[in-house]
Write an enzyme that holds these catalytic residues in place. Structure first.
Site, short mmCIF file in Angstrom:
data_model
loop_
_atom_site.label_atom_id
_atom_site.label_comp_id
_atom_site.label_asym_id
_atom_site.label_seq_id
_atom_site.Cartn_x
_atom_site.Cartn_y
_atom_site.Cartn_z
N ILE A 11 1.02 -1.28 0.24
CA ILE A 11 0.18 0.13 -0.03
C ILE A 11 0.96 1.29 0.12
N SER A 125 2.95 -8.96 -14.52
CA SER A 125 3.73 -7.81 -15.36
C SER A 125 4.01 -8.36 -16.62
N GLU A 127 6.76 -7.45 -17.85
CA GLU A 127 8.00 -8.19 -17.88
C GLU A 127 8.16 -9.35 -18.23
N TYR A 149 13.60 -10.75 -11.73
CA TYR A 149 12.47 -10.18 -11.56
C TYR A 149 11.43 -10.47 -12.44
N ASN A 178 3.83 -1.17 -18.24
CA ASN A 178 4.35 0.15 -17.49
C ASN A 178 3.40 0.92 -16.97
N PHE A 188 13.02 4.64 -11.56
CA PHE A 188 12.41 4.30 -12.70
C PHE A 188 12.47 5.31 -13.71
N THR A 190 10.90 6.83 -16.14
CA THR A 190 9.77 7.99 -16.67
C THR A 190 10.28 9.23 -15.27
N GLY A 211 20.62 5.05 -19.51
CA GLY A 211 21.27 3.99 -20.10
C GLY A 211 20.62 3.95 -21.49
N ARG A 217 8.34 0.82 -24.37
CA ARG A 217 7.70 0.64 -23.54
C ARG A 217 6.29 1.12 -23.89
P1 NAP Z 1 6.40 -0.04 -5.79
O1 NAP Z 1 6.10 1.26 -5.81
O2 NAP Z 1 7.74 -0.40 -5.95
O3 NAP Z 1 5.72 -0.70 -4.41
C1 NAP Z 1 6.02 -1.89 -4.09
C2 NAP Z 1 5.44 -2.05 -2.60
O4 NAP Z 1 5.73 -3.28 -2.14
C3 NAP Z 1 6.01 -1.13 -1.29
O5 NAP Z 1 4.57 -0.75 -0.75
C4 NAP Z 1 6.97 -2.12 -0.68
O6 NAP Z 1 6.95 -1.54 0.71
C5 NAP Z 1 6.35 -3.16 -0.65
N1 NAP Z 1 7.26 -4.32 -0.41
C6 NAP Z 1 8.25 -4.72 -1.05
N2 NAP Z 1 9.00 -6.03 -0.51
C7 NAP Z 1 7.94 -6.30 0.50
C8 NAP Z 1 7.93 -7.24 1.71
N3 NAP Z 1 8.78 -8.12 1.88
N4 NAP Z 1 6.69 -7.25 2.22
C9 NAP Z 1 5.98 -6.38 2.43
N5 NAP Z 1 5.67 -5.45 1.30
C10 NAP Z 1 6.77 -5.39 0.56
O7 NAP Z 1 5.73 -0.76 -6.90
P2 NAP Z 1 4.28 -0.40 -8.10
O8 NAP Z 1 4.85 0.40 -8.92
O9 NAP Z 1 3.36 0.29 -6.81
O10 NAP Z 1 3.81 -1.82 -8.48
C11 NAP Z 1 3.15 -2.66 -7.70
C12 NAP Z 1 3.07 -3.97 -8.03
O11 NAP Z 1 2.57 -4.03 -9.24
C13 NAP Z 1 4.42 -4.77 -7.82
O12 NAP Z 1 4.20 -5.96 -7.57
C14 NAP Z 1 5.14 -4.47 -9.23
O13 NAP Z 1 5.85 -5.46 -9.31
C15 NAP Z 1 3.74 -4.67 -10.18
N6 NAP Z 1 4.05 -4.09 -11.46
C16 NAP Z 1 4.31 -2.81 -11.54
C17 NAP Z 1 3.96 -2.12 -12.74
C18 NAP Z 1 4.16 -0.77 -13.10
O14 NAP Z 1 4.48 -0.47 -14.40
N7 NAP Z 1 4.14 0.30 -11.90
C19 NAP Z 1 3.73 -3.14 -14.03
C20 NAP Z 1 3.46 -4.31 -13.72
C21 NAP Z 1 3.57 -4.87 -12.47
P3 NAP Z 1 8.14 -0.51 1.15
O15 NAP Z 1 7.31 0.89 1.15
O16 NAP Z 1 8.27 -0.72 2.50
O17 NAP Z 1 9.32 -0.63 0.36
N1 GDD Z 2 15.63 2.80 -14.49
C1 GDD Z 2 16.04 3.01 -15.56
N2 GDD Z 2 17.19 4.15 -15.39
N3 GDD Z 2 15.78 2.72 -16.60
C2 GDD Z 2 16.43 3.31 -17.93
C3 GDD Z 2 17.36 4.02 -17.74
C4 GDD Z 2 17.54 4.54 -16.59
O1 GDD Z 2 18.68 5.40 -16.33
N4 GDD Z 2 17.82 4.48 -18.91
C5 GDD Z 2 17.16 3.65 -19.80
N5 GDD Z 2 16.31 2.96 -19.22
C6 GDD Z 2 15.26 1.84 -19.86
C7 GDD Z 2 15.85 0.49 -19.46
O2 GDD Z 2 16.77 -0.20 -19.78
C8 GDD Z 2 14.14 -0.08 -19.64
O3 GDD Z 2 14.47 -0.73 -20.96
C9 GDD Z 2 13.34 1.19 -19.67
O4 GDD Z 2 14.21 2.34 -19.52
C10 GDD Z 2 12.35 0.87 -18.48
O5 GDD Z 2 12.94 0.98 -17.32
P1 GDD Z 2 12.16 1.13 -15.93
O6 GDD Z 2 11.48 2.33 -15.77
O7 GDD Z 2 12.93 0.93 -15.09
O8 GDD Z 2 10.92 0.16 -16.11
P2 GDD Z 2 11.01 -1.50 -16.39
O9 GDD Z 2 10.34 -1.63 -17.47
O10 GDD Z 2 12.36 -2.25 -16.25
O11 GDD Z 2 10.17 -2.29 -15.22
C11 GDD Z 2 9.01 -1.64 -14.85
O12 GDD Z 2 7.94 -1.95 -15.58
C12 GDD Z 2 7.50 -3.46 -15.44
C13 GDD Z 2 6.28 -3.62 -16.32
O13 GDD Z 2 6.95 -3.81 -17.54
C14 GDD Z 2 8.67 -1.78 -13.30
O14 GDD Z 2 7.76 -1.05 -12.85
C15 GDD Z 2 8.35 -3.30 -12.97
O15 GDD Z 2 8.07 -3.61 -11.73
C16 GDD Z 2 7.07 -3.53 -13.82
O16 GDD Z 2 6.71 -4.78 -13.76
#
Ligand code: NAP
Ligand code: GDD
Length: 323
Positions: A11, A125, A127, A149, A178, A188, A190, A211, A217
């Site tokens: 949360i 995800s 991913e 992951y 994403n 991340f 963005t 990078g 995405r």
């Molecule tokens: P996030 O901002 O990184 O939040 C992750 C949450 O998980 C935080 O509240 C964190 O708590 C909690 N957590 C981590 N390890 C834990 C543990 N061992 N026990 C209990 N809580 C724990 O992630 P988000 O972007 O909101 O994403 C939510 C979910 O969707 C994640 O599972 C992510 O992998 C998945 N997802 C995200 C995306 C995306 O683009 N955002 C896309 C696809 C799937 P703390 O505050 O204590 O660290």
């Molecule tokens: N983080 C990061 N930092 N990414 C970079 C950078 C940098 O400086 N430069 C380029 N990138 C590129 C990464 O190599 C990747 O291809 C892309 O940007 C997106 O990276 P992230 O924003 O870190 O997200 P992600 O796609 O690896 O993962 C996120 O999306 C997943 C869903 O597809 C996360 O939210 C995951 O938890 C989620 O499951």
């Protein structure tokens, strides 16, 4: 009628905060699970803290999961908690597996033993598609994860399917592409870009190091995506869904638009740094959300252009207020 109770793990994260707000607006009793930390991590949920209940637990700890579910008696459990940053999964692969993979089984076990009628949402995800086997990706596209992951998420996905089929649980996975917002974690790409633009605009930095700029995405708005999570648990039958916009952009496109929002040319400020390249990259993600539209009536409401502008303006306003 008694209000429904939802338990949200994760949360304090980006999605958890938006989902808590959505469920409160639907008159749910919202219970959030947080893990103990030495410093407060409640920033994102500060505006709703007085309207939700916080319970202490950890995905690593079976006992806490079972106790929380027994004591709070949720109708719905949303498992959003995970080690969610892809690069960290190469440096901490075992821990990522414990949180992001086995954590799902711990919750499913708790549900099965306490009350198998509880509805369960798993945060799967895009991913998982990794080295994509089809373009665009939909619910039938085979998985080919490219990071620890992604591998852990594939486990979480299949254990959810398996408990649905083995024990007749209402357990579903949302395969979310994403999704971003001004509440996105700063590491991340963005948010790194939107904050980087703001810092450069306000004279706090001169360069932004990134990078791989060619990765593509399918980026949507987190506030739209949590609506799909809720809809999935309101259906008659448990099913998995891809949630995406159907449009893809390069990291380079995000940079270009984000800098131009502040009348800046990204080429003058962005530098590529090998430190941010990954051992294995996911080159192209683009989802097909047709099933979500057909069955859930869900469509994304925020465009890529609106998302980028929203994020940049929020970071500029936040940092300007601190100056
Ligand atoms: P996030 O901002 O990184 O939040 C992750 C949450 O998980 C935080 O509240 C964190 O708590 C909690 N957590 C981590 N390890 C834990 C543990 N061992 N026990 C209990 N809580 C724990 O992630 P988000 O972007 O909101 O994403 C939510 C979910 O969707 C994640 O599972 C992510 O992998 C998945 N997802 C995200 C995306 C995306 O683009 N955002 C896309 C696809 C799937 P703390 O505050 O204590 O660290
Ligand atoms: N983080 C990061 N930092 N990414 C970079 C950078 C940098 O400086 N430069 C380029 N990138 C590129 C990464 O190599 C990747 O291809 C892309 O940007 C997106 O990276 P992230 O924003 O870190 O997200 P992600 O796609 O690896 O993962 C996120 O999306 C997943 C869903 O597809 C996360 O939210 C995951 O938890 C989620 O499951």
């Amino acid at each position: 009628m008694k209000p429904k109770t939802a338990l949200i793990t994760g949360i304090t994260g980006q999605d958890g905060s938006y989902l808590a707000e959505l469920l409160l607006s639907k008159d749910y009793r919202v219970v959030g699970m947080t893990r103990r930390t030495s410093t407060d991590s409640h920033d994102r949920i500060a505006p709703v803290l007085d309207r939700i209940e916080i319970v202490s637990g950890d995905l690593l700890d079976q006992h806490s999961m079972t106790t929380i579910i027994a004591e709070t008696q949720p109708d719905e459990v949303y498992n959003l908690a995970a080690q969610s940053f892809v690069p960290t999964s190469w440096t901490q692969p075992v821990l990522t597996g414990e949180f992001t993979a086995l954590g799902v089984t711990r919750i499913l076990e708790a549900i099965r033993h306490v009350n198998p009628k509880i509805r369960f949402y798993q945060a799967s995800s895009s991913e998982m598609f990794g080295k994509v086997q089809a373009v665009p990706q939909d619910e039938d596209t085979p998985f080919y994860p490219r990071s620890p992951y992604g591998v852990a998420k594939v486990y979480g996905h299949w254990i959810t399917v398996n408990y649905r089929e083995s024990f007749d649980l209402f357990a579903v996975s949302g395969i979310l592409f994403n999704h971003e917002s001004e509440r996105r974690g700063r590491e991340f790409v963005t948010r790194k870009i939107s904050e980087g633009v703001a810092r450069i605009k306000l004279g706090l930095d001169k360069k932004l190091k990134l990078g791989n700029l060619e990765a593509q995405r399918d980026w949507g708005f987190a506030g739209d995506y949590v609506k799909a999570m809720w809809l999935m648990l309101q259906q008659n039958e448990p099913q998995d869904f891809v949630i995406a916009t159907g449009r893809t952009h390069k990291v380079r496109d995000f940079c270009k638009l984000a800098f131009s929002t502040m009348d800046l040319d990204y080429e003058k400020f962005v530098e590529q740094d090998p430190r941010f390249y990954r051992p294995a990259e996911v080159d192209l993600l683009v989802g097909d959300p047709a099933k979500a539209k057909r069955v859930l009536g869900w469509v994304p409401e925020t465009s890529f252009e609106q998302l980028v502008e929203m994020m940049v303006r929020a970071d500029v306003a936040r940092l300007a207020a601190l100056k």
